[in-house]
Design a protein around this motif. Structure first.
Motif, PDB file in Angstrom:
ATOM      1  N   GLU A  90      43.687-195.422  10.393  1.00  0.00           N
ATOM      2  CA  GLU A  90      44.663-194.349  10.568  1.00  0.00           C
ATOM      3  C   GLU A  90      44.139-193.305  11.548  1.00  0.00           C
ATOM      4  O   GLU A  90      42.924-193.095  11.661  1.00  0.00           O
ATOM      5  CB  GLU A  90      44.968-193.681   9.219  1.00  0.00           C
ATOM      6  N   ALA A  91      45.060-192.663  12.259  1.00  0.00           N
ATOM      7  CA  ALA A  91      44.748-191.510  13.102  1.00  0.00           C
ATOM      8  C   ALA A  91      44.883-190.256  12.245  1.00  0.00           C
ATOM      9  O   ALA A  91      45.865-190.105  11.514  1.00  0.00           O
ATOM     10  CB  ALA A  91      45.711-191.443  14.282  1.00  0.00           C
ATOM     11  N   THR A  92      43.895-189.372  12.317  1.00  0.00           N
ATOM     12  CA  THR A  92      43.887-188.235  11.405  1.00  0.00           C
ATOM     13  C   THR A  92      43.135-187.062  11.994  1.00  0.00           C
ATOM     14  O   THR A  92      42.193-187.232  12.765  1.00  0.00           O
ATOM     15  CB  THR A  92      43.236-188.635  10.059  1.00  0.00           C
ATOM     16  N   SER A  93      43.555-185.838  11.611  1.00  0.00           N
ATOM     17  CA  SER A  93      42.801-184.638  11.962  1.00  0.00           C
ATOM     18  C   SER A  93      41.699-184.381  10.950  1.00  0.00           C
ATOM     19  O   SER A  93      40.895-183.482  11.116  1.00  0.00           O
ATOM     20  CB  SER A  93      43.742-183.425  12.010  1.00  0.00           C
ATOM     21  N   GLU A  97      38.284-185.312  19.344  1.00  0.00           N
ATOM     22  CA  GLU A  97      36.993-184.625  19.305  1.00  0.00           C
ATOM     23  C   GLU A  97      37.101-183.152  18.935  1.00  0.00           C
ATOM     24  O   GLU A  97      36.104-182.536  18.564  1.00  0.00           O
ATOM     25  CB  GLU A  97      36.314-184.717  20.673  1.00  0.00           C
ATOM     26  N   SER A  98      38.306-182.578  19.033  1.00  0.00           N
ATOM     27  CA  SER A  98      38.472-181.134  18.838  1.00  0.00           C
ATOM     28  C   SER A  98      38.398-180.710  17.380  1.00  0.00           C
ATOM     29  O   SER A  98      38.271-179.522  17.098  1.00  0.00           O
ATOM     30  CB  SER A  98      39.807-180.689  19.427  1.00  0.00           C
ATOM     31  N   PHE A  99      38.455-181.658  16.428  1.00  0.00           N
ATOM     32  CA  PHE A  99      38.472-181.278  15.024  1.00  0.00           C
ATOM     33  C   PHE A  99      37.054-181.074  14.500  1.00  0.00           C
ATOM     34  O   PHE A  99      36.095-181.627  15.028  1.00  0.00           O
ATOM     35  CB  PHE A  99      39.237-182.308  14.195  1.00  0.00           C
ATOM     36  N   SER A 100      36.917-180.280  13.422  1.00  0.00           N
ATOM     37  CA  SER A 100      35.611-179.797  12.987  1.00  0.00           C
ATOM     38  C   SER A 100      34.679-180.934  12.588  1.00  0.00           C
ATOM     39  O   SER A 100      35.087-181.960  12.039  1.00  0.00           O
ATOM     40  CB  SER A 100      35.778-178.824  11.816  1.00  0.00           C
ATOM     41  N   VAL A 101      33.386-180.710  12.866  1.00  0.00           N
ATOM     42  CA  VAL A 101      32.368-181.736  12.602  1.00  0.00           C
ATOM     43  C   VAL A 101      32.222-181.995  11.113  1.00  0.00           C
ATOM     44  O   VAL A 101      31.810-183.090  10.709  1.00  0.00           O
ATOM     45  CB  VAL A 101      31.008-181.338  13.211  1.00  0.00           C
ATOM     46  N   PHE A 128      53.791-177.920   8.444  1.00  0.00           N
ATOM     47  CA  PHE A 128      53.998-179.366   8.525  1.00  0.00           C
ATOM     48  C   PHE A 128      52.895-179.983   9.381  1.00  0.00           C
ATOM     49  O   PHE A 128      52.476-179.432  10.383  1.00  0.00           O
ATOM     50  CB  PHE A 128      55.383-179.715   9.091  1.00  0.00           C
ATOM     51  N   GLY A 129      52.406-181.114   8.886  1.00  0.00           N
ATOM     52  CA  GLY A 129      51.453-181.917   9.646  1.00  0.00           C
ATOM     53  C   GLY A 129      52.112-183.258   9.894  1.00  0.00           C
ATOM     54  O   GLY A 129      52.698-183.514  10.941  1.00  0.00           O
ATOM     55  N   THR A 130      52.085-184.103   8.877  1.00  0.00           N
ATOM     56  CA  THR A 130      52.844-185.355   8.967  1.00  0.00           C
ATOM     57  C   THR A 130      54.333-185.098   8.715  1.00  0.00           C
ATOM     58  O   THR A 130      55.181-185.852   9.178  1.00  0.00           O
ATOM     59  CB  THR A 130      52.362-186.368   7.921  1.00  0.00           C
ATOM     60  N   GLY A 131      54.630-184.070   7.951  1.00  0.00           N
ATOM     61  CA  GLY A 131      55.998-183.829   7.506  1.00  0.00           C
ATOM     62  C   GLY A 131      56.259-184.405   6.131  1.00  0.00           C
ATOM     63  O   GLY A 131      57.330-184.203   5.565  1.00  0.00           O
ATOM     64  N   GLY A 132      55.266-185.110   5.563  1.00  0.00           N
ATOM     65  CA  GLY A 132      55.461-185.751   4.271  1.00  0.00           C
ATOM     66  C   GLY A 132      55.631-184.768   3.130  1.00  0.00           C
ATOM     67  O   GLY A 132      56.514-184.929   2.279  1.00  0.00           O
ATOM     68  N   MET A 148      45.155-174.084  13.853  1.00  0.00           N
ATOM     69  CA  MET A 148      45.536-174.577  12.528  1.00  0.00           C
ATOM     70  C   MET A 148      45.334-176.101  12.467  1.00  0.00           C
ATOM     71  O   MET A 148      46.284-176.868  12.646  1.00  0.00           O
ATOM     72  CB  MET A 148      46.988-174.223  12.200  1.00  0.00           C
ATOM     73  N   GLN A 149      44.110-176.531  12.212  1.00  0.00           N
ATOM     74  CA  GLN A 149      43.799-177.958  12.187  1.00  0.00           C
ATOM     75  C   GLN A 149      44.597-178.656  11.089  1.00  0.00           C
ATOM     76  O   GLN A 149      44.555-178.267   9.937  1.00  0.00           O
ATOM     77  CB  GLN A 149      42.303-178.173  11.963  1.00  0.00           C
ATOM     78  N   GLY A 150      45.308-179.708  11.485  1.00  0.00           N
ATOM     79  CA  GLY A 150      46.139-180.451  10.543  1.00  0.00           C
ATOM     80  C   GLY A 150      47.601-180.057  10.594  1.00  0.00           C
ATOM     81  O   GLY A 150      48.460-180.805  10.131  1.00  0.00           O
TER      82      GLY A 150
END
Length: 508
Positions: free
Chosen positions: A69-72, A96-100, A177-181, A236-238
């Motif tokens: 899956e692709a994910t933040s 790469e931009s999301f936190s380590v 909203f991220g995925t919208g789920g 706002m990650q995610g």
């Protein structure tokens, strides 16, 4: 609650709703649903369990098959937790931009993490996941269009909320909203069981995908056909990827969103810190953003209104982000004063022989020669040393593109600098040549112009245009206005014209 659980998976859900006291505006009741109580620390544990169990039931996920899956980060962590408990290998693709912290948590849970360039944004990591799934016959979770996600929220999260507020109506439900789920699964239940409840969708004020009114294009499988033109990088990650997911688009089409509330990055971070310091809730930036949206709703809500805001995740996976900026590992002056207020175990006495300061590490001859050759290249006299995921670098990119300036970008976190030692060595060489340790750094015809703020100043006072004329570039800098307007809006929410000159450039 069962005293003994058969596995970690049965602890997902049934998260608490908590009344806010210190942060609730006068005249309203403000509640938060704290999803960090899920075992993986976020609301995405629900989505992960829903997707995997639905795929097991319909046979699309085979025993032992690899999940991808692709994910933040949060969906990946939820999937890693579920896959670990059920015995499925997991691969995630992540920009790469999301936190380590998120990468390390995923790997700790047994997942493999494939990083994609930050410049390719969310659509890039989606494309990589789809490519890997097709090549290796892996199960692609498809969180952005998989109906199992909102179905699980309808069956669990929404029912929990309805039960929590069975004694009195809920007037407003606020979520990002991220995925919208989450948005889709809860909104449709609330509209069916509590039609007076207004659903408020929050999004970054500098990246108004929903607020733009511009429709998102989709491919036949429901995945986005292109990056949304209103997208801009935000903290706002995610939240709000560079497209409107199909699940979020469904909520718009169904008419289940009553209002859209924009939120600034500054307000998101401030509210997340306030939740920790005034309510004891350690949450992430998106939780702060949702609270900021709920407080904005409360300002115009009728007296006595009951408002519920979703807090999606924990703050512990934001240690390397602006949320924790200024929070030191060392004692502050106040803390030293406390330590010194009693006679034992004092920390304020200097050692009798101070330890010598470590000499700075110099760049290697090879790194210096590498940088010199780039700067001296007459075929590409304008050079931008940058980091792909740095907001200040993106600002300079936008300025150069708008002005029509031909330039070369050297991304020190790009593919040519995958070797960490070499990347650090070249960065030292750039720092030695420029006299500044920060990124970005810009050179024109081997002359050092400066970082982002110096470049903005040079654009504003005409210096940049003069330098470009010397190298026969006819760029249009006159029509740009105040160059500081190219900074992300969340850095200067009052607008570039009114904003003071920012602090010196930062290497994010």
């Amino acid at each position: 609650m069962k005293p003994i659980h058969d596995s970690i998976l049965s602890t997902i859900g049934n998260t608490p709703v908590i009344r806010l006291n210190a942060l609730a505006p006068d005249g309203v009741e403000l509640f938060v649903k704290v999803e960090s109580f899920n075992p993986g620390g976020s609301v995405k544990d629900r989505l992960a369990l829903g997707i995997i169990e639905a795929a097991e039931r319909d046979g699309t996920l085979k025993p032992g098959q690899t999940v991808i899956e692709a994910t933040s980060g949060n969906t990946g962590i939820g999937l890693a937790l579920v896959c670990a408990a059920k015995g499925y290998p997991l691969v995630v693709t992540m920009a790469e931009s999301f936190s380590v912290e998120r990468r390390k948590l995923l790997r700790m849970l047994g997942a493999k993490v494939v990083l994609t360039p930050a410049s390719e944004k969310g659509t890039g990591m989606l494309a990589k996941a789809a490519e890997l799934a097709e090549t290796h016959s892996w199960f692609l979770a498809r969180q952005f269009e998989n109906e199992a996600g909102p179905d699980f929220h309808s069956a669990t999260t929404a029912k929990e909320i309805v039960t929590n507020f069975a004694d009195a109506p809920l007037d407003y439900f606020v979520t990002g909203f991220g995925t919208g789920g989450t948005l889709k699964g809860i909104a449709r239940v609330l509209k069916a069981t509590s039609p007076s409840t207004k659903v408020i969708a929050a999004e970054p004020d500098n990246s108004p995908l929903l607020g733009s009114g511009i429709a998102q294009g989709y491919q036949a499988d429901g995945s986005p056909s292109a990056s949304h033109p209103a997208f801009r990088p935000h903290p706002m990650q995610g939240w709000s990827p560079d497209f409107i997911p199909k699940l979020a688009g469904d909520v718009i089409s169904a008419g289940h969103i009553d209002a859209i509330q924009p939120v600034s990055g500054d307000d998101a971070i401030r509210c997340a810190r306030d939740l920790a310091r005034k309510e004891g809730l350690l949450v992430g930036i998106t939780a702060g953003a949702t609270l900021a949206a709920a407080i904005a709703v409360a300002r115009t809500a009728p007296k006595g209104a009951r408002i519920l805001a979703m807090l999606p995740d924990t703050g512990e996976r934001y240690l390397s982000t602006p949320l924790f900026e200024g929070i030191s590992e060392e004692m502050s002056e106040d803390e030293k004063a406390i330590a010194s207020s009693t006679p034992r175990f004092r920390f304020d006495a200097a050692p009798s022989t101070p330890a010598p300061a470590a000499a700075p590490v110099a760049a290697s001859t090879a790194a210096v020669a590498h940088v010199d050759a780039i700067v001296a290249d007459k075929a590409q006299p304008v050079v931008l040393f940058a980091m792909e995921w740095c907001e200040f670098c993106w600002s300079v990119h936008r300025l150069f593109a708008k002005a029509g300036i031909a330039y070369r970008t050297v991304n020190l976190d790009g593919p040519d600098y995958r070797d960490a030692d070499w990347a650090a060595d070249v960065r030292r060489a750039v720092g030695e040549r420029s006299g500044a340790p920060t990124i970005p750094q810009i050179f024109i015809a081997a002359r050092h112009l400066g970082g982002a703020t110096e470049t903005f100043d040079a654009c504003n006072d005409g210096t940049l245009a003069a330098l470009l004329t010397e190298i026969d570039q006819n760029a249009d800098t006159d029509s740009l206005g105040n160059a500081y307007g190219f900074l992300p809006k969340w850095l200067h929410p009052r607008g570039a014209a009114a904003a003071p000159k920012p602090a010196p450039d930062q290497a994010a």
